[in-house]
Design a protein around this motif. Structure first.
Motif, mmCIF file in Angstrom:
data_model
loop_
_atom_site.group_PDB
_atom_site.id
_atom_site.type_symbol
_atom_site.label_atom_id
_atom_site.label_comp_id
_atom_site.label_asym_id
_atom_site.label_seq_id
_atom_site.Cartn_x
_atom_site.Cartn_y
_atom_site.Cartn_z
ATOM 1 N N MET A 270 34.234 36.242 51.292
ATOM 2 C CA MET A 270 33.598 36.455 49.986
ATOM 3 C C MET A 270 34.211 35.474 48.993
ATOM 4 O O MET A 270 35.438 35.420 48.870
ATOM 5 C CB MET A 270 33.791 37.896 49.515
ATOM 6 N N VAL A 271 33.360 34.697 48.348
ATOM 7 C CA VAL A 271 33.834 33.708 47.376
ATOM 8 C C VAL A 271 33.435 34.198 45.985
ATOM 9 O O VAL A 271 32.280 34.575 45.771
ATOM 10 C CB VAL A 271 33.208 32.319 47.644
ATOM 11 N N MET A 272 34.400 34.240 45.072
ATOM 12 C CA MET A 272 34.127 34.794 43.740
ATOM 13 C C MET A 272 34.700 33.890 42.650
ATOM 14 O O MET A 272 35.693 33.190 42.866
ATOM 15 C CB MET A 272 34.779 36.177 43.585
ATOM 16 N N ILE A 273 34.085 33.960 41.486
ATOM 17 C CA ILE A 273 34.670 33.327 40.289
ATOM 18 C C ILE A 273 35.059 34.449 39.331
ATOM 19 O O ILE A 273 34.257 35.363 39.082
ATOM 20 C CB ILE A 273 33.659 32.389 39.598
ATOM 21 N N PHE A 274 36.287 34.377 38.843
ATOM 22 C CA PHE A 274 36.748 35.308 37.804
ATOM 23 C C PHE A 274 37.023 34.521 36.533
ATOM 24 O O PHE A 274 37.466 33.366 36.589
ATOM 25 C CB PHE A 274 38.019 36.041 38.240
ATOM 26 N N GLU A 275 36.780 35.171 35.413
ATOM 27 C CA GLU A 275 36.980 34.527 34.118
ATOM 28 C C GLU A 275 37.949 35.364 33.291
ATOM 29 O O GLU A 275 37.922 36.600 33.378
ATOM 30 C CB GLU A 275 35.629 34.447 33.399
ATOM 31 N N GLY A 276 38.771 34.691 32.508
ATOM 32 C CA GLY A 276 39.690 35.404 31.621
ATOM 33 C C GLY A 276 40.670 34.416 31.026
ATOM 34 O O GLY A 276 40.697 33.247 31.408
ATOM 35 N N GLU A 277 41.496 34.918 30.111
ATOM 36 C CA GLU A 277 42.494 34.062 29.502
ATOM 37 C C GLU A 277 43.506 33.647 30.572
ATOM 38 O O GLU A 277 43.984 34.507 31.319
ATOM 39 C CB GLU A 277 43.202 34.858 28.403
ATOM 40 N N ASN A 278 43.775 32.359 30.674
ATOM 41 C CA ASN A 278 44.807 31.884 31.619
ATOM 42 C C ASN A 278 44.519 32.348 33.066
ATOM 43 O O ASN A 278 45.434 32.701 33.810
ATOM 44 C CB ASN A 278 46.151 32.447 31.150
ATOM 45 N N ALA A 279 43.233 32.355 33.430
ATOM 46 C CA ALA A 279 42.806 32.973 34.697
ATOM 47 C C ALA A 279 43.467 32.335 35.918
ATOM 48 O O ALA A 279 43.825 33.033 36.867
ATOM 49 C CB ALA A 279 41.290 32.903 34.825
#
Ligand code: ADP
Length: 132
Positions: free
Chosen positions: A71-80
């Motif tokens: 499973m390939v995912m992108i996560f977003e957030g501060e300083n991810a």
């Protein structure tokens, strides 16, 4: 806001740890913004692990990474990027501290649950590679 890529490896998929890994990232305030299940092949792994192709364990890495879909995912957030690497822990699961994903669930250097981008530049490259 920064984006980082994570690959939930075949051991994570087979051992039904997907939910636990995603929860840890969500609980740390990182938000999933893309997700897909993919069967990797030699070509994409030679690109993705270009820094390892000359090393003796590379064939073992490929064999493992193509053994089931991932499973390939992108996560977003501060300083991810940095935060995701810290949540994952160091490459060798045996040396990864308790409380990290690899420390709690990984078995060894190969079976270490997930890949996470190691810099902002590699995150951009990897996102382009896996989400064309
Ligand atoms: P990371 O995944 O922590 O960024 P590397 O980029 O150095 O680590 O290595 C990529 C992957 O190659 C590792 O996650 C691991 O699955 C495998 N690997 C690295 N070093 C070894 C080793 N000495 N023996 C077996 N597999 C290894």
């Amino acid at each position: 806001m920064e984006k980082s890529l994570i690959i939930l490896k075949p051991d994570c998929m087979q051992r039904k740890l997907v939910g636990k890994v995603i929860s840890r990232l969500e609980n740390a305030g990182l938000n999933p913004i893309a997700c897909k299940i993919m069967q990797l092949d030699d070509d994409i792994l030679v690109e993705h692990y270009a820094h390892l192709t000359h090393l003796p364990f590379f064939p073992e890495v490929v064999e493992f990474m193509i053994s089931t879909p991932v499973m390939v995912m992108i996560f977003e957030g501060e300083n991810a990027v940095e935060r995701m690497r810290n949540i994952l822990g160091p490459t060798d699961s045996q040396k990864a501290p308790a409380g990290t994903i690899r420390g709690d669930f990984g078995l060894d250097k190969t079976h270490n649950i997930a890949h996470a981008s190691d810099s902002k530049d590699s995150a951009e490259e990897e996102i382009a590679r896996f989400f064309k």
